[in-house]
Every structure is written in C-alpha cells, then in structure tokens.
Design a protein around this motif. Sequence first.
Motif, PDB file in Angstrom:
ATOM      1  N   PRO A 106      71.485  23.513  41.025  1.00  0.00           N
ATOM      2  CA  PRO A 106      70.887  23.716  39.692  1.00  0.00           C
ATOM      3  C   PRO A 106      71.519  24.845  38.878  1.00  0.00           C
ATOM      4  O   PRO A 106      71.478  24.794  37.633  1.00  0.00           O
ATOM      5  CB  PRO A 106      69.418  24.029  40.011  1.00  0.00           C
ATOM      6  CG  PRO A 106      69.411  24.495  41.411  1.00  0.00           C
ATOM      7  CD  PRO A 106      70.539  23.772  42.113  1.00  0.00           C
ATOM      8  N   THR A 107      72.150  25.812  39.526  1.00  0.00           N
ATOM      9  CA  THR A 107      72.751  26.940  38.798  1.00  0.00           C
ATOM     10  C   THR A 107      74.036  27.355  39.508  1.00  0.00           C
ATOM     11  O   THR A 107      74.281  26.966  40.664  1.00  0.00           O
ATOM     12  CB  THR A 107      71.801  28.167  38.753  1.00  0.00           C
ATOM     13  OG1 THR A 107      71.651  28.685  40.088  1.00  0.00           O
ATOM     14  CG2 THR A 107      70.451  27.804  38.181  1.00  0.00           C
TER      15      THR A 107
ATOM     16  N   PRO B 197      67.103  22.751  46.564  1.00  0.00           N
ATOM     17  CA  PRO B 197      68.056  22.023  45.697  1.00  0.00           C
ATOM     18  C   PRO B 197      69.473  22.581  45.818  1.00  0.00           C
ATOM     19  O   PRO B 197      70.434  21.923  45.363  1.00  0.00           O
ATOM     20  CB  PRO B 197      67.489  22.221  44.299  1.00  0.00           C
ATOM     21  CG  PRO B 197      66.612  23.409  44.391  1.00  0.00           C
ATOM     22  CD  PRO B 197      66.059  23.428  45.773  1.00  0.00           C
ATOM     23  N   TYR B 198      69.597  23.766  46.440  1.00  0.00           N
ATOM     24  CA  TYR B 198      70.930  24.328  46.643  1.00  0.00           C
ATOM     25  C   TYR B 198      71.569  23.802  47.946  1.00  0.00           C
ATOM     26  O   TYR B 198      72.739  24.122  48.204  1.00  0.00           O
ATOM     27  CB  TYR B 198      70.857  25.860  46.691  1.00  0.00           C
ATOM     28  CG  TYR B 198      70.543  26.487  45.346  1.00  0.00           C
ATOM     29  CD1 TYR B 198      71.556  26.762  44.444  1.00  0.00           C
ATOM     30  CD2 TYR B 198      69.237  26.777  44.975  1.00  0.00           C
ATOM     31  CE1 TYR B 198      71.283  27.329  43.206  1.00  0.00           C
ATOM     32  CE2 TYR B 198      68.947  27.353  43.761  1.00  0.00           C
ATOM     33  CZ  TYR B 198      69.971  27.629  42.865  1.00  0.00           C
ATOM     34  OH  TYR B 198      69.707  28.173  41.650  1.00  0.00           O
TER      35      TYR B 198
ATOM     36  N   TYR C 230      73.630  30.804  49.483  1.00  0.00           N
ATOM     37  CA  TYR C 230      72.990  31.345  48.261  1.00  0.00           C
ATOM     38  C   TYR C 230      71.478  31.143  48.325  1.00  0.00           C
ATOM     39  O   TYR C 230      70.696  32.032  47.966  1.00  0.00           O
ATOM     40  CB  TYR C 230      73.578  30.664  47.030  1.00  0.00           C
ATOM     41  CG  TYR C 230      73.029  31.200  45.712  1.00  0.00           C
ATOM     42  CD1 TYR C 230      73.522  32.360  45.163  1.00  0.00           C
ATOM     43  CD2 TYR C 230      72.022  30.512  45.042  1.00  0.00           C
ATOM     44  CE1 TYR C 230      73.029  32.841  43.962  1.00  0.00           C
ATOM     45  CE2 TYR C 230      71.528  30.980  43.843  1.00  0.00           C
ATOM     46  CZ  TYR C 230      72.023  32.150  43.295  1.00  0.00           C
ATOM     47  OH  TYR C 230      71.531  32.626  42.112  1.00  0.00           O
ATOM     48  N   ALA C 231      71.068  29.932  48.824  1.00  0.00           N
ATOM     49  CA  ALA C 231      69.633  29.664  48.935  1.00  0.00           C
ATOM     50  C   ALA C 231      68.982  30.536  49.987  1.00  0.00           C
ATOM     51  O   ALA C 231      67.779  30.832  49.908  1.00  0.00           O
ATOM     52  CB  ALA C 231      69.414  28.187  49.266  1.00  0.00           C
ATOM     53  N   GLN C 232      69.763  30.967  50.997  1.00  0.00           N
ATOM     54  CA  GLN C 232      69.241  31.830  52.058  1.00  0.00           C
ATOM     55  C   GLN C 232      69.289  33.310  51.678  1.00  0.00           C
ATOM     56  O   GLN C 232      69.067  34.177  52.519  1.00  0.00           O
ATOM     57  CB  GLN C 232      70.013  31.613  53.363  1.00  0.00           C
ATOM     58  CG  GLN C 232      69.827  30.219  53.937  1.00  0.00           C
ATOM     59  CD  GLN C 232      70.652  29.989  55.179  1.00  0.00           C
ATOM     60  OE1 GLN C 232      70.381  29.088  55.986  1.00  0.00           O
ATOM     61  NE2 GLN C 232      71.695  30.790  55.373  1.00  0.00           N
TER      62      GLN C 232
END
Length: 510
Positions: free
Chosen positions: A459-460, A448-449, A432-434
């Motif tokens: 965080p979400t 933070p993911y 998701y962060a990528q």
Amino acid sequence: MNKKNNDDTNWLDDLLTSSDYGEDAIRDIAGEVEDLEFERILREAKSSKWDPEDELTADIDEDSLLEEIKGELSEDPAAEAPEEELSAEELADIPEPPIVLNPVITAPPPRPAFEDPEIAATVNLEDDEEDYLEDEEEEEYYEEEPEEEYYDDPDRKVRPKRKNGYGLFGLPHLASVFIWVAIVAVCGLSLGRLLWICATDVLALGWEDRVTTITITASDVGNVDAIADKLYNAGLIKYRELFRFYASLSSADEKISAGTFELNTKFDYNALVKGMSATSSYRESKRVTIPEGYTCAQIFDLLEKEGICSAAELKAYRVQSDYWFLEGSNTSAEYPLEGFLFPDTYNFYIGDTPQGVFRRLLARYDEMLTDELKEYVQTSKYSLYEIMIIASMIEKESAGSSENYDISSVIYNRLNNADEFPFLDIDATIVYAQGGKNDVIDKELDSPYNTYKYKGLPPTPICNPSLLSIQAALAPTETKYYFYALDPSTGLHHFSKTYKEHQDFLNSLK
C-alpha cells in the motif's frame, strides 16, 4: 432786617416742616441731652398748643431759643452734672474695661406717644415704612457681606493666618521656590536615570561583544514569559519585564520561531527578535546526513538524536501544502510521506519545527526530480506514487548499485505477467511490516505488506529510496528474470529466468 431774620429762621423752618417734626435737627442741637428729656421737649413741640403756621410768621431769636432749651435742661434733676477731674493716681486705679467679643445689641428707645390719633397713625405708618426699608437694606447688607462670628471657645482649632511673604508650609517664598526646584530636579534626575537604564537594555548600549546560544522549543513559541526567561538566563537582556512590555508592543511572540540561535549580547531588542525568526541567519544549524533506504521512523529518530526536532512531533505533523508529487499518496497511512523524504545531507536548524524540517526535505525531493525524470513518469503506465513504491522495494532488495536495474526488471516482469506470477514474493516488505526486524521472515504474516500473500504492490513505499533506485524504477533493464537469490560468496544476487534455475541455485548453496 427781614432778610436776616429769614436766614436765621431757615433752620427752624426745616425743623417745623420736616416729616419727623425736627427730631433729627433737635438731636443735632442738643446732642448731650438725655433721651427722656428730649422726648419731653419733643412732645411739647408736637402738642396741639403749638401751631407751626403761627410760628413761621414770627421772628425767632436763635440764641434766646437755645438758651431757653438749655435752661430747661439745667433745671431737670436728671440732667448730667459736670464731671470732676480725676488725679493721676485715681486714673491708674481704674481697671481697663474687658474686651467684649459678643457685644450686646440694645433695643432702640420706644417711640413717643402722641395724643392725636391721626398724627400717631401717620407717624407710625411713616416709621413702619422707614423700618421696612431699613430692614431690607440691612438684609441686603448682611447677604452681601456676612459678618464673621466670633466664638470665645478655647478648644476651637483655628488655622493661623498666613503671614505675608510666606509660602509652602509657612516657609518664606524663597525657601518654597528652592524646595520646589529641588523636587523637580530630583524627579527629573530619577526619570532620566530610569530612561537611561531602560535604553541601555533595549538598545544594548555598552554591552560586551559575546556570542551566546539560545534554544527556543516548539512549546516556547508564543510564550513571551518563557522566551524572556531564556534570554535573561543567557545574559542577552537584563530586565525581563521590559522585554515583555516591548514584545507586547511589537508582537514579537508572532515573529519568534523554534530553533537554536547564535545571538550576540550587543543585539538590541529588535535584533534579538529578528535573530530568533524562522528566516534568521543567526540560527544555529547542523549538518545531518540521511542514509539511503532509511524509513520515516528511522529518519525521525535520527533528527531527534541530532537535536533538530522530536520524533513524536515529526510523526504527528501532517503536511498541508500543494506539493504536486504528493498527489495520489496514501494520506491515511502511518507515515504519509514515506518514500518522499529524499536521502541526502542537509543543514537543519537545531530545535527546528516539523514544518521547517519537512519544508527542507520536500524541497530537496522536488529539486531531485528533474524534467527528464518527469518525462519518464509521464510515459510510464504507473503513477509516480506506484513508481516510488517500486523504487523503495528496489532500494531494500538491492545488494549493490550494480544490480538495481536487474531487480527492477524482475519486479516489472512479475507485475506485467500477473497471471503466471501473481505475487511479488519480496522479503523486504515483510520486514517493513515487522517494524524493521529481519531476523525472522514471517511469510504467513497477515499484512497487506506481505507480498507472499497479497497480490500486487504494497500500500505504501517501504523506505525512502535513493536517486539510483528511482532511476531504476523509471527505466528498468529489459530482461527475462523472474527470480533472484543472494549469493553469499559474492554478496550479490543471482538472477534466474525460471523457477527450476532458481531452485537449482538454492540447492547449490546447501
């Protein structure tokens, strides 16, 4: 005899006792006497030798007096001689006197001179008073009725007098009346035709029955000119200016919303405006299915592809509403509604606004969250937002619906035993962060993911989970699993209780 004499002398008494010494009476008697001769006789009558008091007592013969006056006049060489009669030929030769437009006013004859100064002063005073009164009367006369001035000027333009029986433009009254009636009739017919033309467009009178599609974008909302152009191009109206005028009177710009509408050419202006409103039943809709586990970015791209709304508008829109389930959500995140756009099949209006799209999605999420699920939320030690984060990880990590509850148990076991397992070690959060790229999992990514480097939950939520994943997050199975790895042979995950079991399974895959 005395009575007769008195009657005969009455006129003389009036003459002698008058203020003007009988001047008017004598002028009446001797009307043909020349002015100079008359003044001579008048001076003798007013001389000192003639005593009026003595004459009043004497008998005067009127006939003899008249003959005496006429005799004196006949002896005067200035007296007029009788005129000779002219023959017809002589009369024909006499030219006609010219017409004098500006008559010359001759001055009155001079007053007679009196030898007695007192009489002269009295007469002059009386004459001055009479002249003053006459001047005042003349001034009043000229002020009340001023005489017209005539100028013998050939260049002067004079409007001819209108003849009786003639009216407009010098035409007879009957012709004038006919012209006026014709003008009124033409104006009335023109106005009536104009009103009929406007009525046929406003009320759609005589239009064919045909359905056409029109799309109003978000940028068109409030722009009556753009809307009128689209209606005109679609064949729904004939006169754009007339629709603009109607819209200004009915505040149509405030009623029309964005979307694609199926409108009929038989709709009048009022029906067209209502048909383009947000609650219109004529809005063209499209069924769109949002797959389970789609992120907000993927959902926005899908809606844009289907013509529902642009992805940029959906991403920029911030929901301003009192949805109870959004309490505690991360409003500063790039996608604040991540996790709450419930995957399902929807009927979206084509060309809808972000507000309309999110209203449908969030309303469906509220319907999904039943009272039973709400009870689970209330009894859980985690908030609804944390539960949705867990559910999103379950959705992304699960390889099948049969293992959702087992994956949920692994996550809760690690969260509840944070001292021994401080990190969740979930690959889906790094993906998701990528930005959704899963070809390489960068476990050293500073985000933070990255649950390999950051403790606890991300965080979400990382997607919008299905109902099964939400149920699994609310009621996980009770296991002692702390590890799982994908088994290529089955396509499902293999669960392990200890790290040694987990490593042995991984070594078996080599």
